[in-house]
Design a protein around this motif. Structure first.
Motif, PDB file in Angstrom:
ATOM      1  N   LYS A  37      93.810 -24.888-111.172  1.00 50.44           N
ATOM      2  CA  LYS A  37      93.350 -26.625-111.237  1.00 50.44           C
ATOM      3  C   LYS A  37      94.039 -27.737-110.457  1.00 50.44           C
ATOM      4  CE  LYS A  37      94.615 -30.059-115.411  1.00 50.44           C
ATOM      5  NZ  LYS A  37      95.254 -29.979-116.332  1.00 50.44           N
ATOM      6  N   PRO A  38      95.004 -27.154-109.943  1.00 49.78           N
ATOM      7  CA  PRO A  38      95.852 -28.203-108.724  1.00 49.78           C
ATOM      8  C   PRO A  38      94.869 -28.120-107.551  1.00 49.78           C
ATOM      9  CG  PRO A  38      97.267 -26.475-109.718  1.00 49.78           C
ATOM     10  CD  PRO A  38      95.752 -26.202-110.286  1.00 49.78           C
ATOM     11  N   SER A  39      94.274 -26.477-106.943  1.00 49.57           N
ATOM     12  CA  SER A  39      93.300 -27.350-105.664  1.00 49.57           C
ATOM     13  C   SER A  39      92.028 -28.492-106.130  1.00 49.57           C
ATOM     14  CB  SER A  39      92.697 -25.911-104.950  1.00 49.57           C
ATOM     15  OG  SER A  39      92.138 -25.248-106.177  1.00 49.57           O
ATOM     16  N   GLU A  40      92.254 -28.014-107.492  1.00 49.69           N
ATOM     17  CA  GLU A  40      90.298 -28.616-107.963  1.00 49.69           C
ATOM     18  C   GLU A  40      90.523 -30.661-107.849  1.00 49.69           C
ATOM     19  OE1 GLU A  40      87.444 -27.983-108.852  1.00 49.69           O
ATOM     20  OE2 GLU A  40      87.691 -25.946-107.856  1.00 49.69           O
ATOM     21  N   VAL A  41      91.840 -30.648-108.222  1.00 51.52           N
ATOM     22  CA  VAL A  41      92.522 -31.907-108.565  1.00 51.52           C
ATOM     23  C   VAL A  41      92.235 -32.435-106.936  1.00 51.52           C
ATOM     24  CG1 VAL A  41      94.286 -33.384-109.474  1.00 51.52           C
ATOM     25  CG2 VAL A  41      93.174 -31.684-110.921  1.00 51.52           C
ATOM     26  N   TRP A  42      93.132 -31.240-105.989  1.00 56.33           N
ATOM     27  CA  TRP A  42      93.095 -32.214-104.647  1.00 56.33           C
ATOM     28  C   TRP A  42      91.906 -32.504-104.276  1.00 56.33           C
ATOM     29  CZ3 TRP A  42      92.042 -30.030-100.074  1.00 56.33           C
ATOM     30  CH2 TRP A  42      91.855 -30.624 -98.688  1.00 56.33           C
ATOM     31  N   MET A  43      90.785 -31.290-104.137  1.00 57.65           N
ATOM     32  CA  MET A  43      89.539 -31.611-103.545  1.00 57.65           C
ATOM     33  C   MET A  43      88.495 -32.760-104.231  1.00 57.65           C
ATOM     34  SD  MET A  43      87.945 -27.706-103.207  1.00 57.65           S
ATOM     35  CE  MET A  43      88.893 -27.067-104.147  1.00 57.65           C
ATOM     36  N   ALA A  58      83.555 -38.728 -87.005  1.00 61.62           N
ATOM     37  CA  ALA A  58      82.771 -37.710 -86.609  1.00 61.62           C
ATOM     38  C   ALA A  58      82.518 -36.495 -87.191  1.00 61.62           C
ATOM     39  CB  ALA A  58      83.713 -37.073 -85.098  1.00 61.62           C
ATOM     40  N   LEU A  59      83.842 -36.479 -88.271  1.00 60.44           N
ATOM     41  CA  LEU A  59      83.650 -35.084 -89.019  1.00 60.44           C
ATOM     42  C   LEU A  59      82.725 -35.276 -90.067  1.00 60.44           C
ATOM     43  CD1 LEU A  59      87.208 -33.336 -88.252  1.00 60.44           C
ATOM     44  CD2 LEU A  59      85.079 -32.437 -87.638  1.00 60.44           C
ATOM     45  N   ALA A  60      82.404 -37.005 -90.379  1.00 61.45           N
ATOM     46  CA  ALA A  60      81.993 -36.984 -91.581  1.00 61.45           C
ATOM     47  C   ALA A  60      81.424 -36.113 -92.195  1.00 61.45           C
ATOM     48  CB  ALA A  60      81.848 -38.322 -92.161  1.00 61.45           C
ATOM     49  N   ASP A  61      79.566 -35.279 -91.430  1.00 59.37           N
ATOM     50  CA  ASP A  61      79.018 -34.663 -91.629  1.00 59.37           C
ATOM     51  C   ASP A  61      79.538 -33.276 -91.922  1.00 59.37           C
ATOM     52  OD1 ASP A  61      77.009 -36.631 -91.518  1.00 59.37           O
ATOM     53  OD2 ASP A  61      76.839 -36.141 -89.218  1.00 59.37           O
ATOM     54  N   ARG A  62      80.652 -32.985 -91.214  1.00 51.42           N
ATOM     55  CA  ARG A  62      80.658 -31.842 -91.595  1.00 51.42           C
ATOM     56  C   ARG A  62      81.498 -31.684 -93.013  1.00 51.42           C
ATOM     57  NH1 ARG A  62      82.236 -26.960 -90.833  1.00 51.42           N
ATOM     58  NH2 ARG A  62      84.220 -25.907 -90.704  1.00 51.42           N
ATOM     59  N   ILE A  63      82.737 -32.501 -93.348  1.00 53.30           N
ATOM     60  CA  ILE A  63      82.943 -32.373 -94.518  1.00 53.30           C
ATOM     61  C   ILE A  63      82.252 -32.966 -95.277  1.00 53.30           C
ATOM     62  CG2 ILE A  63      84.972 -34.355 -95.687  1.00 53.30           C
ATOM     63  CD1 ILE A  63      86.101 -34.613 -93.076  1.00 53.30           C
ATOM     64  N   LYS A  64      81.904 -33.872 -95.834  1.00 54.94           N
ATOM     65  CA  LYS A  64      80.534 -34.184 -97.007  1.00 54.94           C
ATOM     66  C   LYS A  64      79.635 -32.173 -97.770  1.00 54.94           C
ATOM     67  CE  LYS A  64      76.192 -36.803 -98.761  1.00 54.94           C
ATOM     68  NZ  LYS A  64      75.822 -37.358 -97.974  1.00 54.94           N
ATOM     69  N   PRO A  65      79.746 -31.242 -96.981  1.00 59.30           N
ATOM     70  CA  PRO A  65      78.705 -29.932 -97.276  1.00 59.30           C
ATOM     71  C   PRO A  65      79.930 -29.159 -97.678  1.00 59.30           C
ATOM     72  CG  PRO A  65      78.399 -29.699 -95.168  1.00 59.30           C
ATOM     73  CD  PRO A  65      79.096 -31.205 -95.754  1.00 59.30           C
ATOM     74  N   LEU A  66      81.481 -29.900 -97.138  1.00 55.62           N
ATOM     75  CA  LEU A  66      82.435 -28.636 -97.630  1.00 55.62           C
ATOM     76  C   LEU A  66      82.825 -28.940 -99.045  1.00 55.62           C
ATOM     77  CD1 LEU A  66      84.608 -28.198 -94.380  1.00 55.62           C
ATOM     78  CD2 LEU A  66      82.595 -26.778 -95.465  1.00 55.62           C
ATOM     79  N   LEU A  67      82.963 -30.370 -98.958  1.00 45.99           N
ATOM     80  CA  LEU A  67      83.228 -31.518-100.308  1.00 45.99           C
ATOM     81  C   LEU A  67      82.123 -30.502-101.539  1.00 45.99           C
ATOM     82  CD1 LEU A  67      84.102 -34.912 -99.164  1.00 45.99           C
ATOM     83  CD2 LEU A  67      85.610 -32.664-100.055  1.00 45.99           C
ATOM     84  N   PHE A  68      80.576 -30.574-101.610  1.00 48.83           N
ATOM     85  CA  PHE A  68      79.743 -29.968-102.333  1.00 48.83           C
ATOM     86  C   PHE A  68      80.244 -28.269-102.723  1.00 48.83           C
ATOM     87  CE2 PHE A  68      75.796 -28.649-102.887  1.00 48.83           C
ATOM     88  CZ  PHE A  68      75.118 -28.658-104.430  1.00 48.83           C
ATOM     89  N   HIS A  69      80.724 -28.088-101.887  1.00 47.84           N
ATOM     90  CA  HIS A  69      80.724 -25.812-101.418  1.00 47.84           C
ATOM     91  C   HIS A  69      81.711 -25.868-101.900  1.00 47.84           C
ATOM     92  CE1 HIS A  69      76.316 -25.344-101.019  1.00 47.84           C
ATOM     93  NE2 HIS A  69      76.511 -26.230 -99.779  1.00 47.84           N
ATOM     94  N   ARG A  70      83.160 -26.950-102.026  1.00 46.16           N
ATOM     95  CA  ARG A  70      83.978 -26.812-102.653  1.00 46.16           C
ATOM     96  C   ARG A  70      84.900 -25.949-101.838  1.00 46.16           C
ATOM     97  NH1 ARG A  70      85.089 -30.925-105.191  1.00 46.16           N
ATOM     98  NH2 ARG A  70      85.986 -30.404-106.909  1.00 46.16           N
ATOM     99  N   LYS A  71      84.479 -25.973-100.693  1.00 45.63           N
ATOM    100  CA  LYS A  71      85.712 -25.250 -99.585  1.00 45.63           C
ATOM    101  C   LYS A  71      87.013 -25.593 -98.783  1.00 45.63           C
ATOM    102  CE  LYS A  71      81.927 -22.155 -98.850  1.00 45.63           C
ATOM    103  NZ  LYS A  71      82.175 -21.016 -98.640  1.00 45.63           N
TER     104      LYS A  71
END
Length: 250
Positions: A37-43, A58-71
């Motif tokens: 739960k804490p890590s989910e709230v954080w993400m 510059a990292l936007a394109d990298r961050i977007k899929p990381l958010l989708f896959h909850r990395k």
């Protein structure tokens, strides 16, 4: 002043230090949903932060899929990198780089203030004044600090009179009729008259306004303060206000 962007970024990174990475399987008696739960709230909060601030990074394109896959770990790494990206942080703080042509760059003041004084006044007043102003992070032309071993001190002083935004002139009996204090004063008067912009900030040190008028009538019409009426810290704050007014007017 720290912006909302920096505040939120720092808070996310600080929370990450105390948040455990999520796991994908149950272990022992621990409830996996409660554990994650804490890590989910954080993400989730990182997702909001991304939408508000990071789409142009510059990292936007990298961050977007990381958010989708909850990395989680990779997101922490990206935010850490962004926290070191001073150029982007300045942009988010509203600080913009201004390209100045080389032929104009020489005219940009190198020092916020030049402290013009007689050496005999260093011990009882000027040194303390310098320390008080220096504590505020103001860039000062002060002969003891600026002139190095082997420098042509005359050229250095003349250069300082041309490259300072303001001049605090500590006028005392020791200042009177000294070749270089009078030369500095003449340089600053010439600049002030030529540019029509406030430059000279006189301080009367153990002399009266009448004595100033008799010695330097051209300075007598410039509003002065008396050293005996203020502490050095108070004078430093007064100068800082003048500098802020100047910066706001640019």
């Amino acid at each position: 002043m720290v912006s909302d962007f920096e505040t939120q970024l720092n808070e996310l990174l600080e929370r990450a230090k105390n948040t455990k990475s999520p796991v994908n399987a149950t272990f022992g008696e621990t409830n996996i949903n409660e554990y994650n739960k804490p890590s989910e709230v954080w993400m989730n909060d990182v997702q909001i932060f991304y939408e508000n601030y990071l789409k142009t990074h510059a990292l936007a394109d990298r961050i977007k899929p990381l958010l989708f896959h909850r990395k989680y770990s990779e997101l922490v790494s990206c935010l850490t990198s962004i926290s070191k990206d001073r150029k982007f942080i300045d942009k988010m703080n509203g600080i913009q780089e201004v390209a100045v042509p080389k032929y104009l760059a020489k005219g940009i003041p190198q020092y916020d203030v030049f402290i013009s004084h007689a050496n005999r006044d260093k011990e009882d007043f000027v040194e303390e004044l310098y320390q008080a102003i220096n504590k505020l992070g103001i860039n000062i032309f002060y002969d003891k600090d600026v002139i190095d071993w082997g420098d042509n001190w005359k050229n250095k002083i003349l250069e300082g009179t041309k490259k300072s935004e303001f001049a605090i002139i500590v006028i005392s009996k020791n200042f009177f009729d000294r070749e270089w204090t009078e030369k500095e004063l003449a340089e600053f008067l010439s600049r002030q008259n030529r540019n029509g912009q406030k430059l000279i900030l006189p301080i009367l040190h153990n002399i009266t306004l009448t004595q100033l008028q008799e010695q330097y009538p051209s300075v007598a019409d410039i509003q002065a303060i008396e050293s005996k009426k203020y502490t050095c810290d108070q004078i430093a704050i007064m100068f800082a206000r003048q500098l802020i007014k100047r910066l706001k007017s640019i």
